[in-house]
Design an enzyme around this catalytic site. Structure first.
Site, PDB file in Angstrom:
ATOM      1  CB  THR A  27       8.570  30.675 -92.760  1.00 46.32           C
ATOM      2  OG1 THR A  27       8.747  30.282 -91.481  1.00 46.32           O
ATOM      3  CG2 THR A  27       9.845  30.346 -93.458  1.00 46.32           C
ATOM      4  CB  THR A  80      13.712  21.737 -87.752  1.00 46.85           C
ATOM      5  OG1 THR A  80      12.543  20.961 -87.591  1.00 46.85           O
ATOM      6  CG2 THR A  80      13.450  23.162 -87.285  1.00 46.85           C
ATOM      7  CE  LYS A 113      11.433  30.805 -98.614  1.00 48.34           C
ATOM      8  NZ  LYS A 113      11.043  30.116 -97.312  1.00 48.34           N
ATOM      9  CB  THR A 172      13.037  26.773 -98.908  1.00 49.11           C
ATOM     10  OG1 THR A 172      11.829  27.423 -98.471  1.00 49.11           O
ATOM     11  CG2 THR A 172      14.237  27.650 -98.573  1.00 49.11           C
TER      12      THR A 172
END
EC number: 2.3.1.35
Length: 402
Positions: free
Chosen positions: A189, A402, A178, A151
């Protein structure tokens, strides 16, 4: 650092024979596939009370300790999307199953990206079909997978190792991950998919994975925000020797290497750092102190500003909850080329006009910095990973929905 020889090799998840991978991307959306038919599996998931739909689905899929495939998409988190989101997660699993002649109950699903928006499921299904046509066991295939699930990452993250089990049999572990923002215990995350050939039951893999995650991803702090989608899955072909302490040590090493990569790739990062707390009274004390220092916004901004501000380091150790005598604490700063003690058993060595301060200032300009904090309270140690907090971090997250 390790009690056995680890050989870092190429290949990512495909370093393990029999594992197939693929990745496809179209604009902001990507899909990665890992195929390991009938594999023994285990997983660790986010502890956030807000859990994405693929997390809920995969918890059920992996409950019997076996999977045949993992499908992961980037660009949409499929979180806070309700019944429709669960339907979309199931459609992803179904598309994989239809494309590869397996049951959808064997397919784990993972997602990462924007929260609260419906999945562009038609596009994701198209990418799944495209990826399914490109599956192979190769270094390039694992690389395509790693790129497809990115991302805000700036580089793909892969690692693989070969090592000997206690019996002398060779075994392998491969992994992709990732993660760059919203990283804090527990976990980060992040998504990580690990493959191995060691012979182990699901419960044995679960136990080993939990320890490895606790000593790696749970010791990584980029910005202190915990994601809704975190997931680490390990699957095994069970074609090598039995699980043992060598495998467990190698798994920790693989997860730590991925954690270091994530620290280097934190959003807006210019520097990464490692905090080694040594001679703590208990392992938990060492972990608490290391996490507090790595997670301190004041320490992070000092790293960014190349300021050897030892006061921020000892203050973070002080509020961490770890037991120690402040008058006995020592702090060392290290780069690849030099090292300097700036506090020695409570005595300040790096002050205006000293050689120690000059050296410390040079160390703090390095891209990778090691902070060693000696609590002089026992013989336990722990390591945490962090990165600086920059103007670019604010810009990236101010502009990111977000």
């Amino acid at each position: 650092m390790y009690t056995m020889e680890l050989r870092f090799i190429r290949g990512g998840v495909c370093a393990v024979d029999g594992v197939l991978a693929a990745g496809c991307r179209e604009g902001k959306y990507g899909v990665g596939l890992i195929i390991n038919r009938g594999s023994t599996a285990a997983a660790v998931f986010t502890s956030n009370r807000v859990r994405a739909e693929p997390v809920k689905l995969t918890e059920r899929v992996i409950a019997d300790g076996s999977i045949s495939a993992i499908v992961a998409n980037s660009g949409n988190a499929n979180c806070f999307t309700g019944r429709e989101g669960m339907d979309d997660a199931r459609r992803m699993a179904r598309k994989v199953a239809e494309s590869l002649s397996m049951d959808e109950s064997e397919v784990a699903v993972a997602s990462t990206g924007v929260i609260g928006r419906r999945m562009p499921i038609d596009k994701i299904e198209f990418l799944i079909q495209s990826a399914a046509a490109q599956l192979e066991n190769s270094e390039a295939a694992s690389g395509a997978l790693a790129e497809a699930i990115m991302t805000t990452d700036t580089f793909p993250k892969e690692v693989a190792v070969e090592f000997e089990l206690e019996t002398g049999e060779k075994a392998r572990i491969g992994a992709v991950a990732k993660g760059s923002g919203m990283i804090a215990p527990n976990m980060a995350t992040m998504l990580s998919f690990i493959t191995t050939d060691v012979d182990a039951s699901s419960s044995e893999l679960t136990e080993a994975l939990r320890v490895a995650v606790d000593e790696s991803f749970n010791m990584l702090i980029v910005d202190g925000d915990e994601s809704t989608n975190d997931m680490v899955i390990i699957s095994s072909t069970r074609t090598s020797g039995r699980i043992d302490s060598n495998f467990r040590e190698a798994l920790v090493a693989v997860c730590r290497e991925l954690a270091r990569m994530m620290a280097r790739d934190g959003e807006g990062v210019t520097k990464s750092f490692q905090v080694d707390v040594v001679n703590a009274g208990t392992h938990e004390d060492a972990k608490m102190a290391a996490r507090a220092i790595a997670g301190s916004s004041l320490v992070k901004t000092a790293i960014f500003g190349a300021d050897p501000n030892w006061g921020r380091i000892v203050a973070a150790a002080g509020y961490s909850g770890a037991e120690f005598d402040p008058e006995e604490i020592s702090v060392t700063l290290e780069s690849d080329s030099e090292s300097v003690v700036i506090v020695d058993h409570g005595d300040i060595l790096a002050f205006e006009g000293t050689e120690e301060l000059e050296t410390a200032e040079r160390v703090m300009t390095s891209k990778e910095i090691r902070i060693i904090v000696d609590l002089a309270a026992g013989d336990e140690s722990a390591t945490a990973y962090g990165c600086d907090l920059t103007y670019d971090y604010v810009r990236i997250n101010a502009e990111y929905t977000t």
